[in-house]
Design an enzyme around this catalytic site. Structure first.
Site, PDB file in Angstrom:
ATOM      1  CB  ALA A 204      -0.830  -0.179   1.178  1.00 35.08           C
TER       2      ALA A 204
ATOM      3  CD  GLU B   7       6.796  10.971  -2.758  1.00 32.61           C
ATOM      4  OE1 GLU B   7       6.047  10.441  -3.608  1.00 32.61           O
ATOM      5  OE2 GLU B   7       7.905  11.074  -2.822  1.00 32.61           O
ATOM      6  N   GLY B   8       5.974   8.049   1.348  1.00 35.17           N
ATOM      7  CA  GLY B   8       6.976   8.120   2.360  1.00 35.17           C
ATOM      8  C   GLY B   8       7.677   7.069   2.037  1.00 35.17           C
ATOM      9  CG  HIS B   9       5.855   2.961   1.761  1.00 38.69           C
ATOM     10  ND1 HIS B   9       4.826   2.867   1.577  1.00 38.69           N
ATOM     11  CD2 HIS B   9       6.310   2.014   2.749  1.00 38.69           C
ATOM     12  CE1 HIS B   9       4.081   2.471   2.795  1.00 38.69           C
ATOM     13  NE2 HIS B   9       5.164   2.012   3.391  1.00 38.69           N
TER      14      HIS B   9
ATOM     15  N   GLY C 177      11.751   4.280   7.845  1.00 37.89           N
ATOM     16  CA  GLY C 177      11.183   5.670   7.978  1.00 37.89           C
ATOM     17  C   GLY C 177      11.177   6.008   9.634  1.00 37.89           C
ATOM     18  CD  GLU C 178      14.389   9.795  11.475  1.00 31.82           C
ATOM     19  OE1 GLU C 178      13.912  10.870  11.486  1.00 31.82           O
ATOM     20  OE2 GLU C 178      15.616   9.705  11.518  1.00 31.82           O
TER      21      GLU C 178
ATOM     22  CB  SER D  65      -0.366   1.700   4.492  1.00 30.90           C
ATOM     23  OG  SER D  65       1.044   1.873   3.864  1.00 30.90           O
ATOM     24  NE  ARG D  66      -2.918   0.402  11.002  1.00 31.25           N
ATOM     25  CZ  ARG D  66      -1.931  -0.301  11.282  1.00 31.25           C
ATOM     26  NH1 ARG D  66      -0.784   0.447  11.175  1.00 31.25           N
ATOM     27  NH2 ARG D  66      -1.702  -1.408  11.614  1.00 31.25           N
TER      28      ARG D  66
END
Ligand code: PAF
Length: 283
Positions: free
Chosen positions: A32, A35-37, A150-151, A189-190
């Protein structure tokens, strides 16, 4: 982009890369993708010869069956995004491919040194056992030079660093800053499970945290803690599960600002049924 679903095929691919002396950057995910991933993936692509991403909703880290069932899944869209970001190979196994029946049903034991008894570990018993179980398996398969996390999952990152030290994996762990929407909402993703109204409501989490940095050190830790919880709970539909102001290395709560030079506020909030986490650095 290669898409592997079997461990053996991935192993053969990795062995080929090692023979060629290629460095591997690895990004473990549960899919899912947002942009963070993708920022983790782009960084892995730029800092290594080859980037490998795993997409696996790991059942052993979910202590709530409903949460596991609700977790969004879309491998087709994920594969397209990964290809665009320059990922060389994705690994998307089934639970049966990853685990024997015994592994699936027996809690994975690990010495967390107290890092698991607070925050997420306290509210999601067994969660980090499952995380260490799957990440250690993935590291053994992929044998990456660098792995990117990710932090936002602040406690997870501290636990992975400890795991690497204790288990002796020769991998550099690269922590990457939280990626936020323009509204301030931390990407997750949530978020895909939130209604448009809930999404607007959830913006208050990061807004309150950000505002709290302006008066943090002038008030007591306890007062700040209580003020943040009250300011979020004031919004109908938001309910803080915990807010912990901790030393960023030990993850133990502090009582006074001068107890640590590295202080982080970690929060979990239910927005309806959806559990959202975020954190902010105070010092
Ligand atoms: O952060 C996540 O998405 C997961 O906990 C991880 C690291 C991919 C392990 O399943």
């Amino acid at each position: 982009m290669n898409l592997f679903t079997e461990r053996l095929a991935l192993r053969q691919y990795v062995e080929g890369l090692k023979k060629e002396g290629e460095t591997i950057g690895f990004v473990p995910t549960m899919g899912a993708l947002h942009e963070g991933h993708l920022q983790l993936v782009r960084r892995a692509v730029s800092e290594n010869d080859v980037c490998i991403v795993s997409v696996f909703v790991n059942p052993t880290q979910f202590n709530d069956k409903g949460d596991l069932e609700r977790y969004p899944r879309n491998i087709k869209a994920d594969a397209a995004l990964l290809e665009q970001a320059g990922c060389a190979a994705a690994f998307a196994p089934s639970p049966e491919e990853m685990y024997s029946a015994e592994e699936m049903n027996r809690t994975f034991e690990f010495d967390f040194g107290g890092l698991d008894t607070v925050m997420e570990g306290k509210y999601r018993p067994g969660h980090f056992n499952g995380v260490v179980q799957v990440v250690s398996k993935l590291f053994s398969l992929v044998t990456p030079d660098r792995a990117y996390f990710g932090e936002k999952d602040f406690q997870q990152l501290a636990i992975i660093r400890r795991m690497v030290r204790l288990m002796g994996f020769g991998v550099e762990i690269v922590g990457c800053p939280i990626v936020r929407e323009e509204s301030g909402l931390a990407l997750s993703s949530r978020n895909a499970l939130l209604t448009p109204e809930q999404k607007k409501l959830a913006v208050n989490i990061s807004a309150v945290l950000k505002e709290s940095t302006q008066f943090a050190l002038e008030t007591s830790v306890r007062e700040l803690h209580d003020a943040v919880i009250a300011a979020i709970n004031r919004h109908d539909g938001l309910q803080v599960e915990y807010f912990s102001i901790v030393d960023g290395d030990t993850l133990q709560e502090i009582n006074r600002w001068d107890e640590s030079d590295y202080v982080v506020g970690c929060i979990t909030v239910y927005c309806g049924k959806i559990r959202l986490i975020d954190n902010i650095r105070y010092k």
